[in-house]
Design a protein around this motif. Structure first.
Motif, PDB file in Angstrom:
ATOM      1  N   THR A 140      29.768  77.918  37.710  1.00 60.82           N
ATOM      2  CA  THR A 140      31.101  78.532  37.815  1.00 60.82           C
ATOM      3  C   THR A 140      31.036  80.045  37.671  1.00 60.82           C
ATOM      4  O   THR A 140      31.796  80.780  38.314  1.00 60.82           O
ATOM      5  CB  THR A 140      32.066  77.959  36.749  1.00 60.82           C
ATOM      6  OG1 THR A 140      31.580  78.262  35.437  1.00 60.82           O
ATOM      7  CG2 THR A 140      32.228  76.460  36.914  1.00 60.82           C
TER       8      THR A 140
ATOM      9  N   GLU B  26      32.347  82.802  40.360  1.00 63.71           N
ATOM     10  CA  GLU B  26      33.373  83.780  40.002  1.00 63.71           C
ATOM     11  C   GLU B  26      32.896  85.216  40.195  1.00 63.71           C
ATOM     12  O   GLU B  26      33.672  86.092  40.562  1.00 63.71           O
ATOM     13  CB  GLU B  26      33.832  83.552  38.555  1.00 63.71           C
ATOM     14  CG  GLU B  26      34.649  82.270  38.407  1.00 63.71           C
ATOM     15  CD  GLU B  26      34.788  81.786  36.976  1.00 63.71           C
ATOM     16  OE1 GLU B  26      34.393  82.538  36.058  1.00 63.71           O
ATOM     17  OE2 GLU B  26      35.270  80.662  36.788  1.00 63.71           O
TER      18      GLU B  26
ATOM     19  N   TYR C   6      33.095  73.257  42.588  1.00 61.33           N
ATOM     20  CA  TYR C   6      33.673  74.274  41.701  1.00 61.33           C
ATOM     21  C   TYR C   6      34.962  73.764  41.060  1.00 61.33           C
ATOM     22  O   TYR C   6      35.178  73.937  39.852  1.00 61.33           O
ATOM     23  CB  TYR C   6      33.946  75.555  42.488  1.00 61.33           C
ATOM     24  CG  TYR C   6      34.579  76.658  41.666  1.00 61.33           C
ATOM     25  CD1 TYR C   6      33.917  77.207  40.571  1.00 61.33           C
ATOM     26  CD2 TYR C   6      35.844  77.148  41.977  1.00 61.33           C
ATOM     27  CE1 TYR C   6      34.498  78.213  39.806  1.00 61.33           C
ATOM     28  CE2 TYR C   6      36.429  78.158  41.222  1.00 61.33           C
ATOM     29  CZ  TYR C   6      35.753  78.686  40.145  1.00 61.33           C
ATOM     30  OH  TYR C   6      36.328  79.677  39.390  1.00 61.33           O
ATOM     31  N   GLN C   7      35.819  73.114  41.848  1.00 64.84           N
ATOM     32  CA  GLN C   7      37.069  72.589  41.296  1.00 64.84           C
ATOM     33  C   GLN C   7      36.807  71.495  40.261  1.00 64.84           C
ATOM     34  O   GLN C   7      37.435  71.453  39.206  1.00 64.84           O
ATOM     35  CB  GLN C   7      37.956  72.045  42.434  1.00 64.84           C
ATOM     36  CG  GLN C   7      38.394  73.096  43.441  1.00 64.84           C
ATOM     37  CD  GLN C   7      39.113  74.266  42.800  1.00 64.84           C
ATOM     38  OE1 GLN C   7      39.920  74.080  41.877  1.00 64.84           O
ATOM     39  NE2 GLN C   7      38.843  75.470  43.266  1.00 64.84           N
TER      40      GLN C   7
ATOM     41  N   LEU D 232      35.367  73.076  36.956  1.00 66.36           N
ATOM     42  CA  LEU D 232      36.393  73.661  36.086  1.00 66.36           C
ATOM     43  C   LEU D 232      37.110  72.585  35.287  1.00 66.36           C
ATOM     44  O   LEU D 232      37.381  72.749  34.092  1.00 66.36           O
ATOM     45  CB  LEU D 232      37.388  74.465  36.920  1.00 66.36           C
ATOM     46  CG  LEU D 232      36.862  75.748  37.559  1.00 66.36           C
ATOM     47  CD1 LEU D 232      37.932  76.375  38.453  1.00 66.36           C
ATOM     48  CD2 LEU D 232      36.426  76.753  36.508  1.00 66.36           C
TER      49      LEU D 232
ATOM     50  N   GLY E 203      39.127  84.918  40.894  1.00 60.21           N
ATOM     51  CA  GLY E 203      38.639  84.175  39.745  1.00 60.21           C
ATOM     52  C   GLY E 203      37.785  84.959  38.778  1.00 60.21           C
ATOM     53  O   GLY E 203      37.232  84.387  37.842  1.00 60.21           O
TER      54      GLY E 203
ATOM     55  N   ASP F  30      40.814  85.367  34.068  1.00 63.37           N
ATOM     56  CA  ASP F  30      41.618  84.164  33.885  1.00 63.37           C
ATOM     57  C   ASP F  30      43.075  84.401  34.248  1.00 63.37           C
ATOM     58  O   ASP F  30      43.742  83.515  34.785  1.00 63.37           O
ATOM     59  CB  ASP F  30      41.532  83.688  32.436  1.00 63.37           C
ATOM     60  CG  ASP F  30      40.097  83.400  32.010  1.00 63.37           C
ATOM     61  OD1 ASP F  30      39.393  82.709  32.761  1.00 63.37           O
ATOM     62  OD2 ASP F  30      39.682  83.896  30.947  1.00 63.37           O
TER      63      ASP F  30
ATOM     64  N   ASN G 134      46.152  82.089  38.695  1.00 64.85           N
ATOM     65  CA  ASN G 134      45.816  81.389  39.934  1.00 64.85           C
ATOM     66  C   ASN G 134      46.021  79.895  39.708  1.00 64.85           C
ATOM     67  O   ASN G 134      45.351  79.287  38.882  1.00 64.85           O
ATOM     68  CB  ASN G 134      44.363  81.694  40.310  1.00 64.85           C
ATOM     69  CG  ASN G 134      43.996  81.184  41.689  1.00 64.85           C
ATOM     70  OD1 ASN G 134      44.573  80.216  42.186  1.00 64.85           O
ATOM     71  ND2 ASN G 134      43.020  81.819  42.314  1.00 64.85           N
TER      72      ASN G 134
ATOM     73  N   GLN H 245      45.165  77.482  41.438  1.00 66.96           N
ATOM     74  CA  GLN H 245      44.017  76.671  41.845  1.00 66.96           C
ATOM     75  C   GLN H 245      42.842  76.784  40.879  1.00 66.96           C
ATOM     76  O   GLN H 245      41.835  76.110  41.048  1.00 66.96           O
ATOM     77  CB  GLN H 245      43.575  77.053  43.257  1.00 66.96           C
ATOM     78  CG  GLN H 245      44.596  76.692  44.328  1.00 66.96           C
ATOM     79  CD  GLN H 245      44.070  76.891  45.732  1.00 66.96           C
ATOM     80  OE1 GLN H 245      43.005  77.464  45.929  1.00 66.96           O
ATOM     81  NE2 GLN H 245      44.806  76.410  46.715  1.00 66.96           N
ATOM     82  N   LYS H 246      42.967  77.639  39.886  1.00 67.49           N
ATOM     83  CA  LYS H 246      41.901  77.798  38.890  1.00 67.49           C
ATOM     84  C   LYS H 246      42.268  76.995  37.652  1.00 67.49           C
ATOM     85  O   LYS H 246      43.324  77.203  37.060  1.00 67.49           O
ATOM     86  CB  LYS H 246      41.723  79.273  38.523  1.00 67.49           C
ATOM     87  CG  LYS H 246      40.665  79.531  37.437  1.00 67.49           C
ATOM     88  CD  LYS H 246      40.552  81.029  37.169  1.00 67.49           C
ATOM     89  CE  LYS H 246      39.672  81.330  35.965  1.00 67.49           C
ATOM     90  NZ  LYS H 246      38.282  80.931  36.161  1.00 67.49           N
ATOM     91  N   THR H 247      41.427  76.065  37.274  1.00 71.47           N
ATOM     92  CA  THR H 247      41.665  75.297  36.060  1.00 71.47           C
ATOM     93  C   THR H 247      41.393  76.188  34.853  1.00 71.47           C
ATOM     94  O   THR H 247      40.274  76.647  34.651  1.00 71.47           O
ATOM     95  CB  THR H 247      40.754  74.056  36.007  1.00 71.47           C
ATOM     96  OG1 THR H 247      40.997  73.257  37.171  1.00 71.47           O
ATOM     97  CG2 THR H 247      41.054  73.233  34.762  1.00 71.47           C
ATOM     98  N   GLN H 248      42.435  76.438  34.075  1.00 70.56           N
ATOM     99  CA  GLN H 248      42.326  77.363  32.956  1.00 70.56           C
ATOM    100  C   GLN H 248      41.636  76.700  31.767  1.00 70.56           C
ATOM    101  O   GLN H 248      41.782  75.496  31.537  1.00 70.56           O
ATOM    102  CB  GLN H 248      43.713  77.844  32.531  1.00 70.56           C
ATOM    103  CG  GLN H 248      44.482  78.595  33.602  1.00 70.56           C
ATOM    104  CD  GLN H 248      43.892  79.964  33.891  1.00 70.56           C
ATOM    105  OE1 GLN H 248      43.146  80.510  33.095  1.00 70.56           O
ATOM    106  NE2 GLN H 248      44.234  80.522  35.035  1.00 70.56           N
TER     107      GLN H 248
END
Length: 298
Positions: free
Chosen positions: A12, A16, A67-68, A71, A141, A144, A276, A278-281
């Motif tokens: 990841t 990023e 990547y998804q 995360l 990305g 955060d 974002n 689409q970004k898993t925090q």
């Protein structure tokens, strides 16, 4: 087929940063170790995750899907650890934030202070950039979340309003101006402006357009990226400027400049927290996002 969580974490970071060397620097590993982790991950999955084109690395479709999932898996790991250790050990982690100049200087310190009273072992990594660059960092990305004073439309970005303010005219103590001023009456005075990518500049341009005034009609002597440097141009009586009230008020309180309202310039603006979708925090970033509107009010 096996998934190693540490290899996924390294993966990841490469995604990023779009760079093996920058990812290695970020997570304190050698570049060869990072390369070895990625090679091992590709071998265990029997999939190619990156295309190497010259010096650039580009995610393959398999890499984008991984990547998804990575995360989500890493977030689940953080949540599991926090649940198991809740009340036994301190919650530790890092939040990466990009902020434009005004929130970076006058809002974020207070927000960090309030958040760390709740979670004292969270470390912040803060980048300061123009509003446009903040949005770009959130999109790619590399951070955060972001805090900025202008919206940039993109379906991947979610904006949460956290603070409302307006712009004002600022001058040195030597400039003889009193009361609310008409914009037409100050066009001849030397102006110093924020960069074109700033949220402040975007709002000012909209106001000028409403008044049928072009930027060419302003006596602009300099464009400055840094907000503190711009303030010194005003304090030293080099030029006047139009900027954030929250920033100007701090200098006015120290009796370093004068602040004036501009007639008909009553457009208020919001500062936003942006992330974002689409970004898993991480659990830490999610907590900051949830608390943000309250942190600035305290």
């Amino acid at each position: 087929m096996d998934l190693d969580l540490h290899q996924l974490f390294v993966f990841t970071k490469v995604v990023e940063h779009k760079s093996f060397s920058k990812a290695a620097e970020d997570i304190f590993l050698s570049q060869s170790t990072v390369s070895s982790h990625i090679h091992g991950l590709e071998k265990s999955l029997n999939l190619q995750l990156f295309d190497r084109i010259g010096r650039e690395i580009i995610l393959t479709p398999h890499g984008e899907r991984l990547y998804q999932w990575a995360l989500k898996l890493l977030l689940l790991k953080d949540q599991a650890i926090m649940d198991l250790k809740q009340g036994l050990t301190k919650l530790r982690g890092m939040i990466r934030i990009a902020a434009s100049s005004v929130p970076g200087e006058f809002m974020l310190p207070k927000m960090v202070k309030e958040f760390r009273e709740l979670y004292p072992d969270i470390i912040f990594h803060i980048d300061q950039a123009s509003s446009k660059n903040v949005a770009e960092k959130v999109l790619n990305g590399s951070v955060d979340l972001g805090i900025l004073g202008e919206k940039y439309a993109n379906e991947k970005l979610c904006y949460i309003p956290i603070f409302k303010e307006k712009l004002v005219l600022v001058t040195s103590k030597q400039v003889d101006i009193s009361g609310p001023v008409q914009i037409q009456d100050i066009l001849h005075l030397p102006f110093v402006m924020r960069s074109s990518d700033s949220g402040t500049n975007a709002i000012l341009e909209r106001f000028l357009k409403k008044k049928h005034i072009t930027k060419d009609q302003l006596n602009i002597i300099a464009y400055i990226e840094d907000g503190q440097s711009l303030m010194q141009f005003v304090v030293q009586d080099v030029a006047i400027s139009i900027l954030s009230e929250i920033a100007a008020r701090e200098y006015q309180r120290l009796n370093m400049l004068e602040m004036h309202e501009i007639c008909d310039f009553d457009d208020e603006r919001f500062f936003y927290l942006v992330y974002n979708v689409q970004k898993t925090q991480s659990i830490f970033s999610k907590l900051f996002i949830d608390y943000a509107p309250e942190l600035i009010k305290k």
